[in-house]
Design a protein around this motif. Structure first.
Motif, PDB file in Angstrom:
ATOM      1  N   PHE A  10       0.958  -1.339  -0.015  1.00  0.00           N
ATOM      2  CA  PHE A  10       0.182  -0.003   0.053  1.00  0.00           C
ATOM      3  C   PHE A  10       1.058   1.339   0.113  1.00  0.00           C
ATOM      4  CE2 PHE A  10      -2.051   3.397   2.175  1.00  0.00           C
ATOM      5  CZ  PHE A  10      -3.339   3.353   1.627  1.00  0.00           C
ATOM      6  N   VAL A  11       0.658   2.063  -1.019  1.00  0.00           N
ATOM      7  CA  VAL A  11       1.393   3.534  -1.029  1.00  0.00           C
ATOM      8  C   VAL A  11       0.198   4.669  -0.847  1.00  0.00           C
ATOM      9  CG1 VAL A  11       2.936   4.783  -2.484  1.00  0.00           C
ATOM     10  CG2 VAL A  11       3.402   2.474  -2.076  1.00  0.00           C
ATOM     11  N   SER A  12       0.152   5.639  -0.198  1.00  0.00           N
ATOM     12  CA  SER A  12      -0.346   6.777  -0.451  1.00  0.00           C
ATOM     13  C   SER A  12       0.349   8.182  -0.439  1.00  0.00           C
ATOM     14  CB  SER A  12      -1.423   6.664   0.733  1.00  0.00           C
ATOM     15  OG  SER A  12      -0.869   7.122   1.958  1.00  0.00           O
ATOM     16  N   LEU A  13      -0.319   9.121  -1.166  1.00  0.00           N
ATOM     17  CA  LEU A  13       0.319  10.425  -0.753  1.00  0.00           C
ATOM     18  C   LEU A  13      -0.798  11.368  -0.789  1.00  0.00           C
ATOM     19  CD1 LEU A  13       2.921  12.430  -1.724  1.00  0.00           C
ATOM     20  CD2 LEU A  13       1.744  12.342  -3.967  1.00  0.00           C
ATOM     21  N   ILE A  14      -0.698  12.092   0.233  1.00  0.00           N
ATOM     22  CA  ILE A  14      -1.675  13.203   0.621  1.00  0.00           C
ATOM     23  C   ILE A  14      -1.150  14.729   0.659  1.00  0.00           C
ATOM     24  CG2 ILE A  14      -3.289  14.013   2.093  1.00  0.00           C
ATOM     25  CD1 ILE A  14      -3.590  11.202   3.328  1.00  0.00           C
ATOM     26  N   SER A  28       3.298   0.799   3.291  1.00  0.00           N
ATOM     27  CA  SER A  28       3.213  -0.493   4.168  1.00  0.00           C
ATOM     28  C   SER A  28       3.176  -1.607   2.967  1.00  0.00           C
ATOM     29  CB  SER A  28       2.074  -0.376   5.051  1.00  0.00           C
ATOM     30  OG  SER A  28       0.839  -0.644   4.213  1.00  0.00           O
ATOM     31  N   TYR A  29       3.762  -2.674   3.693  1.00  0.00           N
ATOM     32  CA  TYR A  29       3.738  -4.277   3.489  1.00  0.00           C
ATOM     33  C   TYR A  29       3.486  -4.896   4.137  1.00  0.00           C
ATOM     34  CZ  TYR A  29       5.542  -8.155   0.902  1.00  0.00           C
ATOM     35  OH  TYR A  29       5.513  -9.608   0.317  1.00  0.00           O
ATOM     36  N   GLN A  30       2.434  -6.017   3.911  1.00  0.00           N
ATOM     37  CA  GLN A  30       2.066  -7.054   4.805  1.00  0.00           C
ATOM     38  C   GLN A  30       2.133  -8.485   4.268  1.00  0.00           C
ATOM     39  OE1 GLN A  30      -1.894  -5.768   6.534  1.00  0.00           O
ATOM     40  NE2 GLN A  30      -2.195  -7.759   7.327  1.00  0.00           N
ATOM     41  N   GLN A  31       2.431  -9.253   4.966  1.00  0.00           N
ATOM     42  CA  GLN A  31       2.504 -10.684   4.231  1.00  0.00           C
ATOM     43  C   GLN A  31       2.275 -11.583   5.326  1.00  0.00           C
ATOM     44  OE1 GLN A  31       5.770 -11.573   2.148  1.00  0.00           O
ATOM     45  NE2 GLN A  31       5.463 -13.839   2.343  1.00  0.00           N
ATOM     46  N   VAL A  41       5.106  -4.250   7.824  1.00  0.00           N
ATOM     47  CA  VAL A  41       6.065  -3.144   7.776  1.00  0.00           C
ATOM     48  C   VAL A  41       5.705  -1.861   7.212  1.00  0.00           C
ATOM     49  CG1 VAL A  41       8.507  -2.599   7.354  1.00  0.00           C
ATOM     50  CG2 VAL A  41       7.965  -4.880   7.670  1.00  0.00           C
ATOM     51  N   GLY A  42       5.692  -0.770   7.796  1.00  0.00           N
ATOM     52  CA  GLY A  42       5.258   0.536   7.449  1.00  0.00           C
ATOM     53  C   GLY A  42       6.081   1.669   7.781  1.00  0.00           C
TER      54      GLY A  42
END
Length: 75
Positions: A10-14, A28-31, A41-42
């Protein structure tokens, strides 16, 4: 990704174009690890100029960068 390891990226830019260059970036990366464990991990980065004595919006979070690591056990 949709596989047996339940991978998720997941990647976001606000940003607010009226108060540029205020930017909040998250990733973040989830597994899933095996049948009962999961790992996430984020990171969150915040960049905003503080022009006033009393910051508002993202200015209050200027340089408030965060890293996170979570381990989950599923039942």
């Amino acid at each position: 990704f949709n596989d047996v390891h339940s991978r998720e990226f997941f990647v976001s830019l606000i940003s607010d174009i009226m108060t540029w260059p205020e930017v909040l970036i998250s990733a973040s990366y989830q597994q899933r690890i095996g049948e009962v464990w999961g790992l996430k991990v984020g990171a969150r980065l915040c960049f905003a100029n503080q022009d006033t004595t009393f910051p508002t919006g993202l200015q209050a979070l200027n340089n408030d960068h965060q890293l996170s690591l979570s381990m989950t056990r599923y039942f």
